[in-house]
Design a protein around this motif. Structure first.
Motif: not given
Ligand SMILES: O=C(O)CCC(=O)C1=CC=C[C@@H](O)[C@@H]1C(=O)O
Ligand SMILES: [Mg+2]
Length: 323
Positions: A111-118, A144-149, A169-178
């Motif tokens: 899945c590279s885009g639409d989480p609804d499809e997945l 991060g939000m998509v993965v969490n959902v 490294r900072a962006k990766a943390d931005g992902f993990a936070k969610y």
């Protein structure tokens, strides 16, 4: 009596397939067929633009040199071009009966885009649910939000994520936070989160999100090693080398408790069905990453079970060389 036929194919891709910096309009490659007595073996040699170091022309030239050696009764050593080494080793392994017929046609839906499809695809899968989501294409926070959902909505889902070294490294943390810390262990691994291996290692240690090596596996200084936070290596045989080379990496990984995942380099259905057989043979406990056939508009010579794309047969291909 040994005989060789080398074919060239060009398959139309889906409109939107972009590899790194380039739109891929057609997938081009070579198909080799070896015959010896009653036996036959097929292989696919298809350098992937933007990923392989060799061009198709270079691969063709190197393949012809090896094929002439084979016709002269010699055995082949590992070709320096990974796509050539892989394709020829598959053809030889079919010829000798070494590559088992049984295949693992499970694939981790991509899945590279639409989480609804997945979501719809996943709900329909019986049993173990493993999906692969591309991250790093949009904002890290959105990823991060998509993965969490997804993890929240499907309690039996495990995710593989792939950032292709796109984050600082900072962006990766931005992902993990969610991503809720309670669900982080359902991320089987995140492939190459950061621009450098050291940053990726640090990300794994500090977030508790396991990582996997993909690009790194193909770098000259790479060693298969047990490291905190590293769960898997991804092996793309067309970019890596012969079946023997892949087998060696898999053995090294398994010896130290790492998972080894056979993955696609966007081969045609011929190459993909062979990869499904390699996976069933060498990594039977791991779902391979082979969900790339639908990026193409046709299958080639051998169909993938239950895929509805039209099948091009060998008679439609140009013959490059026949002995
Ligand atoms: O690993 C998989 O599940 C599918 C293969 C896959 O994701 C890729 C194959 C080839 C090139 C890339 O576009 C991509 C990747 O980034 O790993
Ligand atoms: Mg990747």
């Amino acid at each position: 009596m040994r005989q060789v036929t080398l074919y060239r194919y060009s398959l139309p891709m889906d409109a939107g397939v972009i590899l790194r910096n380039q739109r891929l309009k057609t997938r081009d490659g070579l198909i080799v067929c070896l015959r010896e007595g009653e036996h036959e073996g097929w292989g696919e040699i298809a350098p992937l633009p933007e990923f392989s170091h060799e061009t198709l022309e270079q691969a063709q030239e190197a393949a012809l040199t090896d094929l002439q050696q084979w016709l002269a009764g010699q055995s082949l050593s590992e070709n320096a071009l990974p796509s050539v080494a892989f394709g020829l080793s598959c053809a030889l392994a079919e010829l000798s009966g070494e590559l088992p017929i049984q295949a693992d046609y499970r694939k981790a839906p991509l899945c590279s885009g639409d989480p609804d499809e997945l979501f719809a695809v996943l709900q329909a899968i019986p049993g173990e649910k493993v999906a692969k989501v591309k991250v790093g294409l949009y904002e890290a926070v959105r990823d991060g939000m998509v993965v969490n959902v997804l993890l929240e909505a499907l309690p039996d889902l495990k995710l593989r994520l792939d950032a292709n070294r796109s984050w600082t490294r900072a962006k990766a943390d931005g992902f993990a936070k969610y991503v809720n810390p309670e669900w982080r262990n359902r991320i089987a691994f995140l492939e190459e989160p950061c621009k450098t291996r050291d940053e990726s290692r640090d990300f794994a240690r500090t977030t508790g999100i396991a990582i996997a090596w993909d690009e790194s596996v193909r770098e000259p200084d790479f060693r298969v090693e047990a490291e905190e936070g590293v769960a898997a290596i991804v092996i793309k045989p067309t970019l890596t080398g012969s079946l023997q080379r892949c087998q060696q990496l898999i053995t090294e990984a398994h010896q130290i408790g790492l998972e080894a995942v056979i993955s696609s380099s966007i081969e045609s259905s011929l190459g993909l069905t062979q990869l499904a057989r390699v996976a069933a043979w060498l990594t039977p406990d791991t779902v391979p990453g082979l969900d790339t056939l639908d990026l193409m508009q046709a299958q080639l010579i051998r169909p993938w079970p239950e895929n509805n794309l039209p099948l091009q047969d060998v008679a439609s291909l140009d013959v490059v060389w026949r002995s």
